[in-house]
Structure formats: structure tokens, C-alpha cells
Motif scaffolding. Structure first.
Motif, PDB file in Angstrom:
ATOM      1  N   PRO A  11       0.789  -1.238   0.000  1.00 38.44           N
ATOM      2  CA  PRO A  11       0.000   0.000   0.000  1.00 38.44           C
ATOM      3  C   PRO A  11       0.819   1.285   0.000  1.00 38.44           C
ATOM      4  O   PRO A  11       0.394   2.294  -0.560  1.00 38.44           O
ATOM      5  CB  PRO A  11      -0.850  -0.096   1.264  1.00 38.44           C
ATOM      6  CG  PRO A  11      -0.581  -1.404   1.869  1.00 38.44           C
ATOM      7  CD  PRO A  11       0.489  -2.092   1.126  1.00 38.44           C
ATOM      8  N   VAL A  12       1.986   1.261   0.629  1.00 39.10           N
ATOM      9  CA  VAL A  12       2.819   2.467   0.681  1.00 39.10           C
ATOM     10  C   VAL A  12       3.261   2.869  -0.728  1.00 39.10           C
ATOM     11  O   VAL A  12       3.523   4.038  -0.986  1.00 39.10           O
ATOM     12  CB  VAL A  12       4.020   2.249   1.624  1.00 39.10           C
ATOM     13  CG1 VAL A  12       4.973   3.428   1.597  1.00 39.10           C
ATOM     14  CG2 VAL A  12       3.531   2.013   3.052  1.00 39.10           C
TER      15      VAL A  12
ATOM     16  N   ARG B 162       4.551  -1.741   3.275  1.00 31.25           N
ATOM     17  CA  ARG B 162       3.312  -1.553   4.030  1.00 31.25           C
ATOM     18  C   ARG B 162       3.472  -0.789   5.340  1.00 31.25           C
ATOM     19  O   ARG B 162       2.502  -0.510   6.023  1.00 31.25           O
ATOM     20  CB  ARG B 162       2.597  -2.872   4.271  1.00 31.25           C
ATOM     21  CG  ARG B 162       3.342  -3.842   5.134  1.00 31.25           C
ATOM     22  CD  ARG B 162       2.567  -5.129   5.278  1.00 31.25           C
ATOM     23  NE  ARG B 162       2.226  -5.338   6.670  1.00 31.25           N
ATOM     24  CZ  ARG B 162       1.368  -6.231   7.092  1.00 31.25           C
ATOM     25  NH1 ARG B 162       0.714  -6.966   6.252  1.00 31.25           N
ATOM     26  NH2 ARG B 162       1.142  -6.383   8.372  1.00 31.25           N
ATOM     27  N   ARG B 163       4.695  -0.433   5.714  1.00 33.42           N
ATOM     28  CA  ARG B 163       4.919   0.264   6.984  1.00 33.42           C
ATOM     29  C   ARG B 163       5.439   1.673   6.750  1.00 33.42           C
ATOM     30  O   ARG B 163       6.297   1.901   5.913  1.00 33.42           O
ATOM     31  CB  ARG B 163       5.917  -0.499   7.851  1.00 33.42           C
ATOM     32  CG  ARG B 163       6.193   0.195   9.198  1.00 33.42           C
ATOM     33  CD  ARG B 163       6.999  -0.650  10.122  1.00 33.42           C
ATOM     34  NE  ARG B 163       6.144  -1.716  10.654  1.00 33.42           N
ATOM     35  CZ  ARG B 163       6.524  -2.566  11.598  1.00 33.42           C
ATOM     36  NH1 ARG B 163       7.727  -2.505  12.130  1.00 33.42           N
ATOM     37  NH2 ARG B 163       5.676  -3.500  12.023  1.00 33.42           N
ATOM     38  N   VAL B 164       4.897   2.606   7.544  1.00 34.97           N
ATOM     39  CA  VAL B 164       5.412   3.974   7.557  1.00 34.97           C
ATOM     40  C   VAL B 164       5.831   4.324   8.979  1.00 34.97           C
ATOM     41  O   VAL B 164       5.201   3.911   9.951  1.00 34.97           O
ATOM     42  CB  VAL B 164       4.383   5.009   7.037  1.00 34.97           C
ATOM     43  CG1 VAL B 164       4.121   4.832   5.561  1.00 34.97           C
ATOM     44  CG2 VAL B 164       3.084   4.970   7.826  1.00 34.97           C
TER      45      VAL B 164
ATOM     46  N   ILE C 191      -0.014  -0.542   7.121  1.00 40.03           N
ATOM     47  CA  ILE C 191      -1.261  -0.466   6.360  1.00 40.03           C
ATOM     48  C   ILE C 191      -1.531  -1.884   5.869  1.00 40.03           C
ATOM     49  O   ILE C 191      -0.809  -2.407   5.028  1.00 40.03           O
ATOM     50  CB  ILE C 191      -1.149   0.533   5.199  1.00 40.03           C
ATOM     51  CG1 ILE C 191      -0.783   1.910   5.751  1.00 40.03           C
ATOM     52  CG2 ILE C 191      -2.450   0.581   4.409  1.00 40.03           C
ATOM     53  CD1 ILE C 191      -0.309   2.892   4.709  1.00 40.03           C
ATOM     54  N   THR C 192      -2.542  -2.511   6.436  1.00 36.29           N
ATOM     55  CA  THR C 192      -2.778  -3.932   6.207  1.00 36.29           C
ATOM     56  C   THR C 192      -3.863  -4.209   5.178  1.00 36.29           C
ATOM     57  O   THR C 192      -4.022  -5.345   4.742  1.00 36.29           O
ATOM     58  CB  THR C 192      -3.129  -4.629   7.530  1.00 36.29           C
ATOM     59  OG1 THR C 192      -4.268  -3.976   8.108  1.00 36.29           O
ATOM     60  CG2 THR C 192      -1.948  -4.557   8.505  1.00 36.29           C
TER      61      THR C 192
ATOM     62  N   ARG D  35      -9.437   1.656   4.233  1.00 34.14           N
ATOM     63  CA  ARG D  35      -8.053   1.446   4.673  1.00 34.14           C
ATOM     64  C   ARG D  35      -8.072   0.908   6.091  1.00 34.14           C
ATOM     65  O   ARG D  35      -8.832   1.375   6.938  1.00 34.14           O
ATOM     66  CB  ARG D  35      -7.277   2.770   4.624  1.00 34.14           C
ATOM     67  CG  ARG D  35      -5.850   2.656   5.092  1.00 34.14           C
ATOM     68  CD  ARG D  35      -5.025   3.896   4.732  1.00 34.14           C
ATOM     69  NE  ARG D  35      -5.610   5.141   5.147  1.00 34.14           N
ATOM     70  CZ  ARG D  35      -5.318   5.768   6.293  1.00 34.14           C
ATOM     71  NH1 ARG D  35      -4.436   5.275   7.126  1.00 34.14           N
ATOM     72  NH2 ARG D  35      -5.889   6.917   6.585  1.00 34.14           N
ATOM     73  N   ILE D  36      -7.224  -0.088   6.337  1.00 37.98           N
ATOM     74  CA  ILE D  36      -7.056  -0.648   7.673  1.00 37.98           C
ATOM     75  C   ILE D  36      -5.582  -0.528   8.037  1.00 37.98           C
ATOM     76  O   ILE D  36      -4.711  -0.797   7.214  1.00 37.98           O
ATOM     77  CB  ILE D  36      -7.500  -2.126   7.741  1.00 37.98           C
ATOM     78  CG1 ILE D  36      -8.989  -2.245   7.390  1.00 37.98           C
ATOM     79  CG2 ILE D  36      -7.233  -2.709   9.128  1.00 37.98           C
ATOM     80  CD1 ILE D  36      -9.486  -3.671   7.256  1.00 37.98           C
TER      81      ILE D  36
END
Length: 194
Positions: free
Chosen positions: A44-45, A118-120, A171-172, A179-180
Motif C-alpha cells: 500500500p505504501v 506496508r509500513r510507515v 497499512i494492512t 483502509r485498515i
């Protein structure tokens, strides 16, 4: 999508999690986990066209957010998160309602940096707490324009040491309107695009 409908049905009537009993929370988390397995955007990122935009919180397990409803004479209103991918900015805005003419808001501005697909990493840099009337608040967009213009607001408007106030978010699940995310403190966030 059946998984998405199951999540939306499960969280309906929970007032963002405020009214969810423990068994209900477990059922919601199970539905969320099932939907996360069906994520149409595995990185997602790297999907700024989907990530960018204005989001409204529809469910959370975050005690920090839900406890805003426990302030004396206050009720938690809408909670928004505006993501501006082009300048790596995120704005969280919680509207607070209570006695007439004393509507408030709590807002935090932050910068984010991708760590993986997927991580920020999120670094908070500004906190604003005040009365909506004194701020001239009529929409999240208006407040964000004031923040981005660098205006000092008629509120408790303070800089945050981003070295000490930071966290991460996975962001899973991400599609065109849902968005989850799962945060470093174990909280789950479900948002829909406004």
C-alpha cells in the motif's frame, strides 16, 4: 467483496468502537483479519493514488482516541485523517462536542516516511487543542490550510519533539475507499475515504 461487507456490518452501530462489547470487539477483529488476508494492494505504501486523500475513522481500538469521549461534558465527534503523499504529511483531527458554543478539537500534524511496502514511520511535529469557534473552524480542510500556511492558531498550539513522539503504522488493507492500519501500540484503525 464479502470480507469487506462483513467488516462494515460488524462495526456498524459501534460508534467507532465506543459501544463495542468485548465479545463484539473479538468478532470485529476476526472479520478485520479475514479482510486483511484479501488485501488487493499488498504494498500500500507504493500506491500513492489510493493512499492519498481524506479519510474518516469508522472504527478503532485506540484507547487514546476513544478516551476523548470520556472528558467531562464532552462527546467525541468525527475523527479525520488527511494524508498528503506529495509532501509526506498526515493530519489527524478529532472534533469534540459538548456544551453549546464550547465545541473543541484536537489535532496532530505529522510527517511520515516509508519503511517498507506496508509500513510507515510517523513523526509527530505539531499539536493543536482548542475551541472550534476561536479557531474559526468549519472543516478539516480549512484547518489544514491554516496549518500548512504556518499560521499560529488561537489555541494550545505547540511544537512536538518528533524524536520523542513517533511511532509506526502498518497499512494492512487498502482499496479505493477503505483502509485498515495497525499501529505500534497494538491499535487497529479502520477508515473510509471521504
Amino acid at each position: 467483496m464479502i470480507g469487506k461487507t462483513a467488516v462494515l456490518d460488524a462495526i456498524a452501530g459501534t460508534n467507532r468502537g465506543l459501544l463495542a462489547s468485548e465479545p463484539h470487539k473479538q468478532a470485529i477483529l476476526a472479520a478485520i483479519a479475514t479482510l486483511e488476508d484479501l488485501n488487493p494492494t499488498p504494498r500500500p505504501v507504493e500506491a500513492p493514488n489510493l493512499l492519498n486523500g481524506n479519510w474518516r475513522l469508522i472504527y478503532t481500538t485506540s484507547k487514546a482516541l476513544l478516551n476523548l469521549d470520556r472528558l467531562p461534558f464532552c462527546k467525541l465527534g468525527q475523527i479525520y485523517q488527511y494524508i498528503r503523499v506529495e509532501n509526506s504529511s498526515v493530519y489527524n483531527i478529532a472534533e469534540i462536542y459538548g456544551l453549546p458554543y464550547l465545541e473543541g478539537l484536537v489535532s496532530v500534524a505529522a510527517k511520515f516516511e516509508p519503511v517498507s511496502g506496508r509500513r510507515v514511520q510517523v513523526k509527530f511535529n505539531r499539536s493543536i487543542i482548542g475551541w472550534q469557534r476561536l479557531l474559526g473552524y468549519n472543516s478539516p480542510e480549512n484547518l489544514i490550510q491554516q496549518i500548512e500556511a504556518g499560521e499560529k492558531l488561537t489555541a494550545i498550539d505547540t511544537a512536538i519533539n518528533s524524536d520523542r513522539q513517533q511511532g509506526w503504522l502498518d497499512i494492512t488493507y487498502l482499496d479505493t475507499d477503505l483502509r485498515i492500519g495497525r499501529g505500534n501500540e497494538g491499535s487497529v484503525f479502520v477508515l473510509n475515504k471521504v
